[in-house]
Structures are given as C-alpha cells and as structure tokens.
Design an enzyme around this catalytic site. Sequence first.
Site, PDB file in Angstrom:
ATOM      1  N   GLU A 101       0.986  -0.682  -0.074  1.00  0.00           N
ATOM      2  CA  GLU A 101      -0.308   0.267   0.198  1.00  0.00           C
ATOM      3  C   GLU A 101       0.616   0.741  -0.148  1.00  0.00           C
ATOM      4  OE1 GLU A 101      -2.511   2.835  -0.419  1.00  0.00           O
ATOM      5  OE2 GLU A 101      -3.211   0.801  -0.141  1.00  0.00           O
ATOM      6  N   GLY A 122      -6.746   1.393   4.312  1.00  0.00           N
ATOM      7  CA  GLY A 122      -8.160   1.608   4.148  1.00  0.00           C
ATOM      8  C   GLY A 122      -8.541   2.770   2.722  1.00  0.00           C
ATOM      9  N   CYS A 153     -11.979   4.682   0.274  1.00  0.00           N
ATOM     10  CA  CYS A 153     -13.233   4.565   1.035  1.00  0.00           C
ATOM     11  C   CYS A 153     -12.551   5.698   2.056  1.00  0.00           C
ATOM     12  CB  CYS A 153     -13.290   3.362   1.139  1.00  0.00           C
ATOM     13  SG  CYS A 153     -14.922   3.711   2.105  1.00  0.00           S
ATOM     14  N   LYS A 213     -18.512  11.746   4.094  1.00  0.00           N
ATOM     15  CA  LYS A 213     -19.712  11.635   4.944  1.00  0.00           C
ATOM     16  C   LYS A 213     -19.469  12.329   6.386  1.00  0.00           C
ATOM     17  CE  LYS A 213     -21.358   9.058   1.693  1.00  0.00           C
ATOM     18  NZ  LYS A 213     -20.270   9.686   0.227  1.00  0.00           N
ATOM     19  N   GLY A 252     -21.629  17.154 -13.014  1.00  0.00           N
ATOM     20  CA  GLY A 252     -21.757  15.480 -12.806  1.00  0.00           C
ATOM     21  C   GLY A 252     -23.145  15.572 -11.743  1.00  0.00           C
ATOM     22  N   GLY A 305     -17.120  10.625 -12.301  1.00  0.00           N
ATOM     23  CA  GLY A 305     -17.030   9.369 -12.003  1.00  0.00           C
ATOM     24  C   GLY A 305     -15.251   9.010 -12.178  1.00  0.00           C
ATOM     25  N   ASP A 363     -13.156  -2.029  -7.499  1.00  0.00           N
ATOM     26  CA  ASP A 363     -13.257  -0.799  -8.772  1.00  0.00           C
ATOM     27  C   ASP A 363     -11.917  -1.358 -10.190  1.00  0.00           C
ATOM     28  OD1 ASP A 363     -14.700   0.632  -6.604  1.00  0.00           O
ATOM     29  OD2 ASP A 363     -13.527   1.834  -6.850  1.00  0.00           O
ATOM     30  N   HIS A 392     -43.930   0.133  14.798  1.00  0.00           N
ATOM     31  CA  HIS A 392     -44.449   1.830  14.492  1.00  0.00           C
ATOM     32  C   HIS A 392     -44.399   2.582  16.204  1.00  0.00           C
ATOM     33  CE1 HIS A 392     -47.812   4.740  13.659  1.00  0.00           C
ATOM     34  NE2 HIS A 392     -48.072   4.376  15.127  1.00  0.00           N
TER      35      HIS A 392
END
Length: 483
Positions: free
Chosen positions: A33, A38, A41, A50, A196, A284, A325, A457
């Site tokens: 790596e 990680g 992401c 997020k 985009g 993209g 990917d 509920h």
Amino acid sequence: MPDFDLLVVGGGPGGYVAAIRAAQRGLRVGLVEKERPGGVCLNWGCIPTKAMLRSAEIFQTITAAADFGVYADNVRYDFAVVRQRKDGIVKELTDGVASLLAANDVTVIEGHARFTSPTSVEVFEAGHSPIFPGGPRYAAAPTATATRTVTANDVIIATGSVPAQLPIPGADLPGVVTSDGAFGLIGVPDRLVVIGGSAVGAEWASLFATFGSQVTIVEMQDTLVPLEDADVGSALGRSFTKRGITVLTSSTVEAIARTDALRVTVGGKHARQLDADVVLVGVGRRPNTAELGLEIAGIEADVRGFIPVDEQLRTSVEHVYAIGDVTGRALLAHVASHQGLTAADVIAGHPAHIDYTAIPAATFTHPEIASVGLTEAKARAAGHDLITARFPFAALGRAKTFGETEGFVKIIAGQRYREVLGVHIIGSSASDLITEGALAIALEATLDELADTIHAHPTLGEIGMEAAFAGLGLPVHIPPRKR
C-alpha cells in the site's frame, strides 16, 4: 520459497478485507500500500465526505430548530473545524485498519507495486501528489528505483480507482478540482459549478449548498443521478431546485476559461455562461491500473483499463485475482469488500463465489437516495410485466414527528408472482432503509411477504410494508388508486 502465500496489492476496503480473511484462513499474507490503509474509501471518499455531510446536516437542522420549538441564536459554522473533525475520523479509522492488519499478522509493505511476473512484483517508493499538499499519492508516478522484490503463490490486485478527467479546454486551470481535490479547499466557495450529477457530484453539491455556496450542477443526462430510477432522479432535481441549487440537466460543460473568475461555458438544453470561484469535476472514476505493469504479467484489461474477472475473481492469468473498482463490476466499497472475502476464500481452498443479484447503493445527499435491484425502465426493457408501488414519507407518522417528510419509496415487482425486483428510496435514512430491500431481493420475497411482516410503529421502516400494501391494491394510510 515465495515470500508469501498471498500478496495483496492495494489496502482499500477490498484489499485489507481480503488480506485479513486470507490470514484468518491460515495463509502468510503481504499487503502493498502506498499511502494510509483504507484506500480511497477511508481517505478520500466514503468516510471523509460523510463526516463533512454530517456537519452540514447538523448545521441545517439547527438553523431550522425554531420549527421544533427550539431557539438557537447566532448559528454559524467553522469550516476549518469541519475539516479537522473529518481528519480526526479518517485518522481514527485508518489507524484502526492498520491495527487490524497487525493483529492478523499481515505484513504491510509501503510503496507502489509493479509486476515483474504473474506472481512477483517490484516495490517502489511512492511519489507525492502534485494536486495539493498531503493529497493522494496515486496522482504521481512511482520513483524510478525499486526498493525490493516480493514473490507470492497468488496475487490479488486491489488498487481501486482514481477520478476521471474530462477532455475539456481549461480543465487543468487552478480552481478546477476533482472530487478528491475538493478536500484541499480551505473554505466554502461563494460560487461553485459541479460537473456531473451522479452520486459524487450530487453529494458535493448538497454539502456546499448547505454551507451557503451558490451551486450550479451540470448533468448531461435528462435527470440527476442517472443510474437511479428516473422518478428518483426527477425528485432529487426538484428538491435541489427548492433548496436554491441551479440544476442544468441535458447539458454539458464545453470549456472553462480564466477571467476575473472561472468562466464556464455550458452547452445543450440550458446553454449559458457561468462564473465560478471553484469548478468541481464529479463525473466518475477510472481504474487505477496504469502503473501496475499488467502487460508484463500478461494480465488482460479492457480498453478503459478495467480487469475482467470470473465469479471467483480470477483474471486471465492463473494465480492472479482482481477485486474492487479495477474489475468495473460495481464501483462501490461494499462490493469490493465482498469480492475480497470471496477471492481470499477461493485462494485458501474454500468454495465461494460472488452473487451480484442484490447490490444496494446509497447517495448521501439531502434527501438521501438508496436503491437495489432493477429500475422500472430496466425491468420493462427485460420484458417483465410489472407492479409499481409507491408510498410517501409524508404519510408516515414517524416522518412527521422527525420533521423529514420529503420523498417516497418505490417498489418494482413482477406481475405474476409479485416478487420484488427493485426498491428505490429518496428520503430520510434511505441508506439504512434499503437493507430490507436488499434482503427481499436476495431471499426472493414477494409483496405479500413484505406486507405480512409486522413492522415496528412508529418507524421510518414501516414504509416498505406500506408500499407493499399499496402494490397489492390494499393501501391503508394513503387513498387507493382510482380504478
């Protein structure tokens, strides 16, 4: 004797998961790596966006607090603190992944790998990004001198993807950033043009609009998030417009020039010129395979650089697997993780294959979007006779109390057996609610079974049951369709 039983190239959500699973299966595992564990992401995608979107959500909630009988004065945000919080979360999670790899006796080798044969790689010191200080190091080619050679019985390619570049005049000007480069912005731009309207572009548009940017989003397709059901894309466009975001669908960016600001020329249905302080390219991603030396190992890739694999993630070369990917199947972190688990099990001699029947996807705009299975258009194109069922959040008691009544759930089901073929949600907590839809498709559930399952509920989760009742022609909390 090879250095490892398995060498994993890339430590993203596919690679590190594969490495851990293979080590748990008793294999000697190495992982190469070139930056923090990680992958995209944790470092430049899912998690940091997020974290910042959560800050925006809290800001938006507090500014509307009076609607709930709560009064807050002088509400403001500090973008530097928003970024600091994001960085802290990223560090905590990437450090956690590093600890998990160590706890499972995975040997981590820092650098950039390039094949010298199907089962051996040279490892180079990774270069540094010319995009912005501290940026992702995939943006630069590796240094010329290899630091070591590593061999293994099997290799998994898990190098992920990088932002796609547009062949637009002016796309290399200062102030034009990719989705990754946007993390280098130290302030909220007054005027932002997003190229985009897919998940990436829509999320950044939603984020900066909440913080006060004047946002214009340009999408070449007829609706935003064009991979989603058309009804969902149209609903998001209306929601964005209501929030003050200018939505230009069926349009393209033809050129970017530098004047006093960035001058963006838009062609197509909404042709015009726009001035912006920042232009964000969110169109993209492309596979991160260019520097791997696939041709040296004889590994086949398509014209775009994606690596074809079978259902057990094998490439065209024996003992070489690919996940995530780079396979081009579904550019989603959770798919990469499942592919990693599958590949590791196969290599360790356990029967496994991956099933792509029910892959949920989520877009963390406001309102959220989530989906699984077929859209209405794809189901009809496949020759299905359909039942389409919808239920609005506005008819849910919990949504009313929560103050989030925008959106709906749409279920696509077969006419003959009433089997669930697709679930599409736009609304509060869509990313959490979609799990029931994924289970329904995976278990071949029907509208009858969804309707007969007792849901708690008052909850947002009742919306799936209510939509199923509507699809059966027996709606309880919305008027019946006129015959």
